[in-house]
Design an enzyme around this catalytic site. Structure first.
Site, PDB file in Angstrom:
ATOM      1  N   LYS A 136      -2.672  10.309  15.456  1.00  0.00           N
ATOM      2  CA  LYS A 136      -2.058  10.900  14.263  1.00  0.00           C
ATOM      3  C   LYS A 136      -2.519  12.344  14.088  1.00  0.00           C
ATOM      4  O   LYS A 136      -1.719  13.233  13.801  1.00  0.00           O
ATOM      5  CB  LYS A 136      -2.430  10.106  13.007  1.00  0.00           C
ATOM      6  CG  LYS A 136      -1.795  10.670  11.737  1.00  0.00           C
ATOM      7  CD  LYS A 136      -2.408  10.110  10.474  1.00  0.00           C
ATOM      8  CE  LYS A 136      -3.704  10.803  10.138  1.00  0.00           C
ATOM      9  NZ  LYS A 136      -4.207  10.478   8.783  1.00  0.00           N
ATOM     10  N   SER A 137      -3.802  12.582  14.272  1.00  0.00           N
ATOM     11  CA  SER A 137      -4.348  13.921  14.065  1.00  0.00           C
ATOM     12  C   SER A 137      -3.728  14.920  15.029  1.00  0.00           C
ATOM     13  O   SER A 137      -3.381  16.047  14.641  1.00  0.00           O
ATOM     14  CB  SER A 137      -5.866  13.905  14.235  1.00  0.00           C
ATOM     15  OG  SER A 137      -6.469  13.049  13.290  1.00  0.00           O
ATOM     16  N   GLY A 197      -2.030  13.075   3.788  1.00  0.00           N
ATOM     17  CA  GLY A 197      -2.935  14.151   3.414  1.00  0.00           C
ATOM     18  C   GLY A 197      -2.801  15.365   4.314  1.00  0.00           C
ATOM     19  O   GLY A 197      -2.948  16.500   3.863  1.00  0.00           O
ATOM     20  N   ARG A 228      -5.738  12.793  -4.529  1.00  0.00           N
ATOM     21  CA  ARG A 228      -6.662  13.395  -3.554  1.00  0.00           C
ATOM     22  C   ARG A 228      -6.818  14.893  -3.834  1.00  0.00           C
ATOM     23  O   ARG A 228      -5.854  15.579  -4.185  1.00  0.00           O
ATOM     24  CB  ARG A 228      -6.167  13.145  -2.138  1.00  0.00           C
ATOM     25  CG  ARG A 228      -6.114  11.663  -1.803  1.00  0.00           C
ATOM     26  CD  ARG A 228      -5.601  11.401  -0.407  1.00  0.00           C
ATOM     27  NE  ARG A 228      -6.532  11.883   0.616  1.00  0.00           N
ATOM     28  CZ  ARG A 228      -6.324  11.728   1.926  1.00  0.00           C
ATOM     29  NH1 ARG A 228      -5.230  11.116   2.344  1.00  0.00           N
ATOM     30  NH2 ARG A 228      -7.202  12.196   2.792  1.00  0.00           N
ATOM     31  N   SER A 276     -13.589  17.940   2.815  1.00  0.00           N
ATOM     32  CA  SER A 276     -12.572  17.736   3.846  1.00  0.00           C
ATOM     33  C   SER A 276     -12.545  18.936   4.787  1.00  0.00           C
ATOM     34  O   SER A 276     -12.663  20.083   4.352  1.00  0.00           O
ATOM     35  CB  SER A 276     -11.186  17.543   3.221  1.00  0.00           C
ATOM     36  OG  SER A 276     -10.192  17.422   4.223  1.00  0.00           O
ATOM     37  N   GLN A 294      -9.781  19.364   6.524  1.00  0.00           N
ATOM     38  CA  GLN A 294      -8.351  19.632   6.671  1.00  0.00           C
ATOM     39  C   GLN A 294      -7.935  20.951   6.033  1.00  0.00           C
ATOM     40  O   GLN A 294      -6.981  21.586   6.494  1.00  0.00           O
ATOM     41  CB  GLN A 294      -7.536  18.478   6.090  1.00  0.00           C
ATOM     42  CG  GLN A 294      -7.636  17.208   6.918  1.00  0.00           C
ATOM     43  CD  GLN A 294      -6.873  16.045   6.314  1.00  0.00           C
ATOM     44  OE1 GLN A 294      -6.340  16.131   5.197  1.00  0.00           O
ATOM     45  NE2 GLN A 294      -6.815  14.943   7.040  1.00  0.00           N
ATOM     46  N   ASP A 354     -13.896   8.459   9.855  1.00  0.00           N
ATOM     47  CA  ASP A 354     -12.754   7.549   9.817  1.00  0.00           C
ATOM     48  C   ASP A 354     -13.041   6.230  10.512  1.00  0.00           C
ATOM     49  O   ASP A 354     -12.263   5.278  10.384  1.00  0.00           O
ATOM     50  CB  ASP A 354     -11.522   8.204  10.453  1.00  0.00           C
ATOM     51  CG  ASP A 354     -10.758   9.086   9.474  1.00  0.00           C
ATOM     52  OD1 ASP A 354     -11.081   9.061   8.272  1.00  0.00           O
ATOM     53  OD2 ASP A 354      -9.845   9.811   9.912  1.00  0.00           O
ATOM     54  N   ARG A 406     -13.767   4.801   0.001  1.00  0.00           N
ATOM     55  CA  ARG A 406     -13.950   3.873   1.109  1.00  0.00           C
ATOM     56  C   ARG A 406     -15.325   3.213   1.126  1.00  0.00           C
ATOM     57  O   ARG A 406     -15.467   2.078   1.592  1.00  0.00           O
ATOM     58  CB  ARG A 406     -13.650   4.586   2.429  1.00  0.00           C
ATOM     59  CG  ARG A 406     -12.163   4.841   2.603  1.00  0.00           C
ATOM     60  CD  ARG A 406     -11.821   5.643   3.826  1.00  0.00           C
ATOM     61  NE  ARG A 406     -10.386   5.556   4.107  1.00  0.00           N
ATOM     62  CZ  ARG A 406      -9.745   6.301   5.001  1.00  0.00           C
ATOM     63  NH1 ARG A 406     -10.428   7.197   5.700  1.00  0.00           N
ATOM     64  NH2 ARG A 406      -8.454   6.142   5.196  1.00  0.00           N
TER      65      ARG A 406
END
Length: 414
Positions: free
Chosen positions: A12-13, A83, A111, A157, A159, A300, A331
């Site tokens: 996915k990344s 996200g 988020r 994060s 990201q 993750d 989580r």
């Protein structure tokens, strides 16, 4: 015992990073073996909303790059639960220019996005959020981004940094980002490597200091390797069932930091063989505990370890995962509460969780609409008969075939 071959879908990344870069590139990009899931579909749909043609075939996605600015200069961009879409695409849209309304589901709205919003404003964009201004929805208006130097809060994060770096070549001047307390550094390494694959280099001039110069991406053909986070579930399943499983396409050459999860399984007693393009895991007679592991760089996968930790012969303590409280769910809390429901002794802190050995009891697992909670407990369910997920379908976010593949490999019925 001979190894069975797991069918692990594309990363996915890597898929979503490649989509974002291909959208900005000159020419056509062909992505072979992309992940086809809720998150990647949402990302591709968001690119289409920006005017980027994305042709989706069964095993190949073809992106016609916009050569810089989006072809559409206004519209709504729906990010669904993704996200990466909410964090990668606003810098792309702002660098190209236009007026766009970004939004997503209630889960995604919860988020945080504040560091990215502050960075876009510092680079010259106008961002008008609704509500408390900390996340979606927001309206983005920009005539392009000026570049320059900024400090980016990165302790929750990585990201935000990935999104800004990928958009950097479209900015008017070189972009330098200082990212103190950066978490999940392997994802930044992945971003930088993929940018280089499309013709743009990022330089590092000091600790957590990154510079990208104005330039052009060039469309290419790129094959997406299997998802290392997803592979963690089949590797963990091998570890707890005493089986032997191999995944092709992963190995020592992988761009994904989560490929290091097998090193943690090795500490827990699994036999691990890593080749250049293949990883094989063979489970021990019983998992070995009695260690502490910092899983911040590969957070993750911390839930994968936490879910099987009760089956070890001594406690396992996982540290460095405080930022995982800000993902699709909290989580740490989700793992602790669900393990406790199974009768497993658990202790937690702001950024750690410790699980003690116990034969788990059957229980209803509350997935909290979080795919990784569901998949982690699906692995434990191979050893605990009667474990039931309240939302098994949420795995479609990243691994739609999860339950069928675990059943094929290990004879489960989930």
């Amino acid at each position: 015992m001979s190894a069975v071959w797991a069918r692990v879908p594309g990363s996915k990344s890597l898929t979503n990073r490649a989509l974002a870069i291909a959208a900005m590139a000159d020419g056509v990009t062909e992505l072979d073996e992309p992940l086809v899931s809720d998150d990647t579909t949402a990302f591709a749909n968001a690119l289409v909303a920006l005017g980027v043609p994305v042709e989706r075939q069964a095993r190949r996605w073809i992106v016609t790059g916009m050569g810089g600015a989006p072809r559409l200069r206004s519209g709504g961009v729906w990010c669904e639960d993704a996200g990466t879409a909410a964090r990668f695409l606003p810098p792309v849209a702002a660098a190209g220019g236009g007026a766009f309304d970004f939004d997503g589901t209630d889960q995604l709205r919860a988020r945080p996005l504040r560091p990215l919003i502050d960075a876009l404003r510092a680079l010259g964009a106008t961002v008008e959020p609704a509500g408390d201004g900390g996340g979606l929805p927001f309206r983005l208006v920009s005539d392009g981004l000026k570049g320059g130097e900024l400090t980016l809060t990165s302790r929750t994060s990585s990201q935000y940094l990935s999104g800004l770096l990928m958009a950097g070549p479209l900015m008017a001047n070189p972009l330098t980002v200082v990212a103190p307390e950066l978490v999940s550094r392997p994802y930044i390494d992945m971003t930088i490597a993929l940018m280089a694959r499309f013709g743009v280099r990022v330089t590092e001039s000091g600790p957590d200091r990154f510079t990208v110069h104005p330039g052009r991406y060039v469309g290419t053909r790129y094959s997406v390797e299997p998802d290392a986070s997803t592979a963690s579930y089949v590797f963990a399943a091998a570890a707890v069932t005493g089986s032997e499983v191999s995944v092709n396409g992963l190995g020592s050459a992988s761009l994904q930091g989560d490929s290091q999860f097998v090193d943690v399984l090795s500490r827990a007693g699994a036999e691990v063989t890593v080749e250049s393009d293949r990883v094989t895991v063979r489970g021990p007679r019983r998992l070995r505990g009695g260690f502490t592991v910092d899983m911040g760089p590969i957070s993750d996968t911390f839930m994968t370890l936490a879910a099987i930790a009760p089956l070890a012969d001594a406690p396992i303590r996982i540290t460095g995962v405080g930022h995982a409280r800000l993902k699709e769910s909290d989580r740490i809390d989700a793992m602790a509460q669900n393990l406790a429901s199974c009768g497993v002794p658990v202790r937690t802190g702001p950024d750690w969780i410790e699980i003690s050995p116990m034969d788990p009891s059957p229980a209803l697992i509350h997935c909290r609409r979080d795919h990784r909670i569901a998949m982690s407990f699906s692995v434990l369910g191979l050893r605990v008969h009667g474990l039931v997920l309240d939302d098994p379908a949420c795995v479609s976010k990243t691994f739609p075939g999860c339950h069928a593949e675990l059943a094929r490999l290990f004879g489960g019925d989930r």
